[in-house]
Design an enzyme around this catalytic site. Structure first.
Site: not given
Ligand code: DER
Length: 236
Positions: A30-31, A33, A86-87, A99, A108
């Site tokens: 999610s996020g 990136t 993941d981000g 996270k 996640e």
């Molecule tokens: O919520 C999370 O863990 C997401 O991975 C997020 O923190 C990543 O944020 P970004 O990719 O929008 O910087």
């Protein structure tokens, strides 16, 4: 922008390195990136992706998979994942990460754990020596609504976090509600505490009513950071 380019650079490099032709089940985080991860995977071609299923880490992630024309899978049906990308909000030198900035860390963490390989992609702001350097809002904690006041009280009085607070929504009256129907508490800790993230994570996890803690210790295989100068930093 330089920031968006750095996200894209991290994501494309990670996909090129870690999404193998034989991989069939891919976890999507999610996020902001992760869309660049999906963008790069789509470029692998419809034929290659027709053989794959993509497992989401929440509603936003599901929307991204569907809108990108990729096959949507469910972790119930595919409990073992080849690679999850993941981000992260911050990643320290041992690949521990915070996270939950997007309130998605419960699912996640499930998909991070289910993956044979868990890869982090982020822009240069997330690349830190110790957690708590840039990400000031602190450790995201998903809690059941019934218990949030008790968890807050325990953080304030017993876990040394007087600044812990319930995450309030911006475009909705009241608190942020996760994809699981729970609340988020943000618990800022000083860098000294965050030098041993596993300890504080375990203490928080034991509080009754806590569902999951946004600290991922020793789960990632590697972390890719796009830099403002167009280079990529890899930690592993
Ligand atoms: O919520 C999370 O863990 C997401 O991975 C997020 O923190 C990543 O944020 P970004 O990719 O929008 O910087």
């Amino acid at each position: 922008s330089v920031l968006e380019k750095s996200k894209q650079l991290a994501a494309w490099t990670a996909v090129d390195q870690h999404v193998k032709p034989e991989h069939r089940v891919i976890g999507i985080g999610s996020g902001s990136t992760v869309p660049y991860v999906v963008e790069r995977i789509v470029q692998l071609g419809a034929e290659a992706n027709a053989e794959r299923v993509f497992i989401p880490t929440g509603f936003q992630s599901k929307q991204l998979i569907v809108s990108s024309g990729l096959n949507l899978g469910d972790v119930d049906q595919f409990p073992t994942i080849d690679v999850t990308l993941d981000g992260a909000d911050e990643v320290d030198r041992e690949l521990n990460c915070i996270k939950g900035g997007g309130a998605c860390h419960l699912r996640e963490k499930v998909l991070a754990e289910a993956a044979n390989t868990f890869i982090l992609v982020a822009d240069y702001r997330k690349n830190v020596e110790f957690l708590g350097t840039n990400f000031a809002s602190g450790i995201p904690i998903e809690v059941v609504p019934f218990a949030y006041a008790k968890v807050l009280q325990n953080l304030h009085h017993h876990l040394g976090c007087p600044q812990a607070s319930l995450r309030m929504a911006i475009k909705k009256a009241g608190p942020v509600v996760s994809d699981n129907g729970n609340f988020i508490i943000d618990a800022p800790y000083d860098q000294e505490t965050m030098k041993t993230p596993y300890t504080i994570m375990a203490q928080i996890k034991m509080l009754t009513g806590v569902v999951e803690v946004g600290v991922f210790c020793h789960m990632a295989r590697a972390a890719y950071f796009g830099n403002a100068d167009g280079t990529v930093t890899i930690k592993w």
